[in-house]
Each structure stands twice: as structure tokens, then as C-alpha cells.
Design a protein around this motif. Structure first.
Motif, PDB file in Angstrom:
ATOM      1  N   SER A 168       0.826  -1.218   0.000  1.00 32.15           N
ATOM      2  CA  SER A 168       0.000   0.000   0.000  1.00 32.15           C
ATOM      3  C   SER A 168       0.856   1.263   0.000  1.00 32.15           C
ATOM      4  O   SER A 168       0.725   2.112   0.886  1.00 32.15           O
ATOM      5  CB  SER A 168      -0.931  -0.007   1.219  1.00 32.15           C
ATOM      6  N   ASN A 216     -12.530   6.421  -1.747  1.00 31.50           N
ATOM      7  CA  ASN A 216     -12.455   5.400  -0.703  1.00 31.50           C
ATOM      8  C   ASN A 216     -12.286   5.996   0.689  1.00 31.50           C
ATOM      9  O   ASN A 216     -11.910   5.290   1.628  1.00 31.50           O
ATOM     10  CB  ASN A 216     -11.297   4.437  -0.987  1.00 31.50           C
ATOM     11  N   ASP A 243     -12.190   3.260   3.815  1.00 32.91           N
ATOM     12  CA  ASP A 243     -10.879   3.007   4.405  1.00 32.91           C
ATOM     13  C   ASP A 243     -10.973   3.264   5.909  1.00 32.91           C
ATOM     14  O   ASP A 243     -10.924   4.410   6.365  1.00 32.91           O
ATOM     15  CB  ASP A 243      -9.835   3.928   3.774  1.00 32.91           C
ATOM     16  N   SER A 270      -5.376  -2.730  -0.865  1.00 32.31           N
ATOM     17  CA  SER A 270      -6.780  -3.078  -0.645  1.00 32.31           C
ATOM     18  C   SER A 270      -7.651  -2.255  -1.580  1.00 32.31           C
ATOM     19  O   SER A 270      -7.391  -1.070  -1.809  1.00 32.31           O
ATOM     20  CB  SER A 270      -7.176  -2.797   0.808  1.00 32.31           C
ATOM     21  N   GLU A 286      -9.088   0.854   0.230  1.00 27.07           N
ATOM     22  CA  GLU A 286      -8.264   1.881   0.865  1.00 27.07           C
ATOM     23  C   GLU A 286      -8.033   3.089  -0.027  1.00 27.07           C
ATOM     24  O   GLU A 286      -8.163   3.037  -1.257  1.00 27.07           O
ATOM     25  CB  GLU A 286      -6.938   1.286   1.311  1.00 27.07           C
ATOM     26  N   VAL A 342      -8.101  -3.500   5.373  1.00 24.55           N
ATOM     27  CA  VAL A 342      -7.588  -2.205   5.834  1.00 24.55           C
ATOM     28  C   VAL A 342      -6.196  -1.984   5.254  1.00 24.55           C
ATOM     29  O   VAL A 342      -5.594  -2.894   4.674  1.00 24.55           O
ATOM     30  CB  VAL A 342      -7.534  -2.139   7.375  1.00 24.55           C
ATOM     31  N   HIS A 343      -5.687  -0.791   5.430  1.00 24.02           N
ATOM     32  CA  HIS A 343      -4.350  -0.432   4.966  1.00 24.02           C
ATOM     33  C   HIS A 343      -3.307  -1.341   5.616  1.00 24.02           C
ATOM     34  O   HIS A 343      -3.253  -1.475   6.840  1.00 24.02           O
ATOM     35  CB  HIS A 343      -4.094   1.036   5.336  1.00 24.02           C
TER      36      HIS A 343
END
Length: 208
Positions: A59, A74, A78, A131, A134, A163-164
Motif C-alpha cells: 500500500s 475510498n 478506508d 486493498s 483503501e 484495511v491499509h
């Protein structure tokens, strides 16, 4: 960058050699590749050429101009970065960029802070995870698309509703285990057979 010890392969077999850089910022990868190219032209042989050592980014932020559509699209999906940067999103982006320049004296489009705006040819094999929920999804997409267009081996793998950097949850999250498995497969596919610099994905996974 994170260096994972390599005395075991991703399948548990013994392997000799030093640790291999696995997770790195995209800017570092670009600069390392440029250094390796310069060293080669100067007849200096690095221990391991950055043009061949694989890289994995989780990410990553690749566009400091804040122009990626997913930053807003997002924002509410997120659940990690959204609450942190929700208030920042209300500030005009031009003001945010000006403040960033004032603090760092580096233009937002400078490849040092926006690797997606750099020259992405000749990069090492690169795998990026992100993701689909995110805010940084399009940063990953843009970097991979531009790297591919420049002829580099860049790959993007995405997961739904994560999630991140969900990898941090380790064995407690099945998707994290799956992601580490994908990283192992990638490294095995790009590392020469019999290489002594195979990363220990299983050990890194166990430590999270």
C-alpha cells in the motif's frame, strides 16, 4: 525498507546468504536502480544489483500531488486512513500542497516524494499489494501501470474489504496469511533457481 532474514526459504528449506531487501519504498527502489546503473557504467560491481533484486511494496504512497481518485472515493471505506485524513480532505488540495512544499521545499510532483512521476524503466521485478477499499488504491494502480508502460516488471495484487497494510495482523487474519503466501510465490518466481538470497516470508509472518 525491511530486510527479512534468509536462512530459510519461503517453504522452510535451509538457505545460505545475507538478507535480501523485500519491502521498500518505491522511491528507494528507483534511486537504488539508478545507483546500480551508474555503478555498472563505472565498472563498480554492487554486491547485488538493484536492477535484479525483487521489491515488494505494501500500500505505498506513490503520488504526492494528491490526485489519485481513490483518495476521496475510498475515504469512507478506508477504516484506517479514512478517520485519520478525513478532516484533511476538507481542506483545498492546493492549500495542502502549498503547505507541504513550504515545509519540505520539494515540489509534490518531484519523484523523491512522487515516484509515480519518475522514470520507471529498468526497475527490478516489483510486487505491490493494496486493498480495493483503501485510499491509496489508485496510487498503487498508477505506479504499476506506468512501470509496465515503461517496460518494467510490475505486478499489482488487490484484496477486497481489507484495511491499509492488513499484513500486520499476521496469522490472526486469513487474508494476511494469503498475502504472505503470494509474496513467497512472487519471490520464488523472480529469484534465480538455487539463489542464496531467498527471503524468509514465513519467519516474517510468524513475527507479526
Amino acid at each position: 525498507a525491511v530486510r527479512w532474514p534468509s536462512h530459510r526459504s519461503s517453504r522452510g528449506a535451509r538457505s545460505d546468504g545475507d538478507a535480501v531487501p523485500v519491502v521498500a519504498s518505491c522511491s528507494i527502489v528507483i534511486e537504488a536502480t539508478r545507483f546500480a546503473t551508474s555503478a555498472a557504467s563505472s565498472r563498480v560491481a554492487p554486491a547485488q544489483s538493484a536492477s535484479t533484486a525483487p521489491a515488494v511494496a505494501l500500500s505505498p504512497v506513490t503520488d504526492g500531488t494528491l490526485s489519485s481518485p481513490s483518495l476521496l472515493a475510498n475515504l469512507h471505506s478506508d477504516h484506517m486512513l479514512g478517520p485519520m485524513f478525513g478532516r484533511l480532505a476538507r481542506i483545498p488540495s492546493a492549500l495542502v500542497l502549498w503547505l507541504a512544499w513550504l515545509a519540505n521545499r520539494v515540489r509534490p510532483c518531484d519523484p523523491r516524494v512522487s515516484p509515480a512521476h519518475g522514470r520507471l524503466h529498468g526497475l527490478p521485478p516489483t510486487l505491490i499489494h493494496a486493498s480495493e477499499a483503501e485510499m491509496l488504491l489508485d496510487d498503487a494502480r498508477r505506479y504499476v501501470n506506468k512501470a509496465r508502460a515503461a517496460g518494467s516488471d510490475a505486478r499489482l495484487q488487490t484484496w477486497h474489504h481489507m484495511v491499509h497494510v492488513w499484513h500486520a495482523f499476521g496469522a490472526a487474519l486469513p487474508e494476511a496469511s494469503e498475502a504472505f503466501g503470494r509474496i513467497a510465490e512472487f519471490l520464488e518466481s523472480v529469484e534465480p533457481r538455487g539463489s542464496t538470497t531467498t527471503a524468509t516470508v514465513e519467519q516474517a509472518h510468524a513475527r507479526t
